[in-house]
Design a protein around this motif. Structure first.
Motif, PDB file in Angstrom:
ATOM      1  N   ALA A   1      31.003  42.220  38.858  1.00 18.43           N
ATOM      2  CA  ALA A   1      32.025  41.262  39.304  1.00 18.43           C
ATOM      3  C   ALA A   1      31.491  39.848  39.363  1.00 18.43           C
ATOM      4  O   ALA A   1      32.192  38.904  38.965  1.00 18.43           O
TER       5      ALA A   1
ATOM      6  N   ALA B   1      33.385  37.018  44.423  1.00 18.50           N
ATOM      7  CA  ALA B   1      34.233  38.205  44.333  1.00 18.50           C
ATOM      8  C   ALA B   1      34.543  38.679  45.745  1.00 18.50           C
ATOM      9  O   ALA B   1      34.000  38.151  46.723  1.00 18.50           O
TER      10      ALA B   1
ATOM     11  N   THR C   1      29.857  45.709  41.886  1.00 18.05           N
ATOM     12  CA  THR C   1      29.790  44.380  42.511  1.00 18.05           C
ATOM     13  C   THR C   1      28.934  43.418  41.690  1.00 18.05           C
ATOM     14  O   THR C   1      29.255  42.234  41.581  1.00 18.05           O
TER      15      THR C   1
ATOM     16  N   GLY D   1      32.523  38.455  35.854  1.00 18.77           N
ATOM     17  CA  GLY D   1      33.877  38.088  36.239  1.00 18.77           C
ATOM     18  C   GLY D   1      34.000  36.668  36.742  1.00 18.77           C
ATOM     19  O   GLY D   1      34.696  35.841  36.167  1.00 18.77           O
TER      20      GLY D   1
ATOM     21  N   HIS E   1      37.310  42.907  43.627  1.00 22.60           N
ATOM     22  CA  HIS E   1      38.167  42.024  42.844  1.00 22.60           C
ATOM     23  C   HIS E   1      37.428  40.727  42.516  1.00 22.60           C
ATOM     24  O   HIS E   1      36.784  40.133  43.378  1.00 22.60           O
ATOM     25  N   ASP E   2      37.540  40.315  41.255  1.00 24.62           N
ATOM     26  CA  ASP E   2      37.032  39.006  40.848  1.00 24.62           C
ATOM     27  C   ASP E   2      38.121  38.313  40.046  1.00 24.62           C
ATOM     28  O   ASP E   2      39.119  38.928  39.671  1.00 24.62           O
TER      29      ASP E   2
END
Length: 136
Positions: A58, A66, A55, A62, A82-83
């Motif tokens: 992310a 996120a 995390t 990223g 997910h990012d």
């Protein structure tokens, strides 16, 4: 998969969106779900280390926001981070190669892979998704 390239949350799963400042809440949210699923306190600690690495990556590498999805599947706790980061060029399979002896970064996915039952990374036009499984 949905439009962002990530898996959708199965029935009963939980989802939150987070930023760097939200990471303590993300860990608390995920720990509660791990305990609810029957994960022992010793395993919760390892789970949180792996989750924190992914995390944090992310929202620092990223994108500024996120998403975390968590669900139970056949004796496992599954997490999907997910990012929208699209600029990552994979060099081999992420997390399989330990960082160099004097590395000051690049340990997150390697540590997460060691602490999880499995770790998969997908990256592309819709961003990057890391899916980890942990035995309950």
């Amino acid at each position: 998969m949905n439009e962002d390239g990530a898996t959708s949350v199965p029935r009963g799963g939980k989802e939150i969106t987070f930023s760097l400042a939200d990471l303590p809440d993300v860990r608390e949210f995920a720990a509660a779900l791990a305990r609810r699923g029957g994960m022992t306190e010793e395993r919760v600690g390892d789970f949180l280390v792996a989750l924190n690495e992914v995390t944090t990556n992310a929202v620092t590498h990223g994108a500024t926001k996120a998403r975390l999805r968590v669900w139970y599947d056949t004796g496992d706790l599954v997490v999907d981070v997910h990012d929208e980061g699209r600029h990552w060029v994979l060099d081999g399979v992420p997390g399989h190669k330990p960082p160099g002896e004097h590395a000051t970064s690049g340990m997150g996915l390697w540590v997460a892979r060691l602490l999880s039952r499995s770790l998969n990374v997908r990256t592309g036009d819709s961003g990057t998704t890391v899916i980890m499984r942990f035995t309950l």
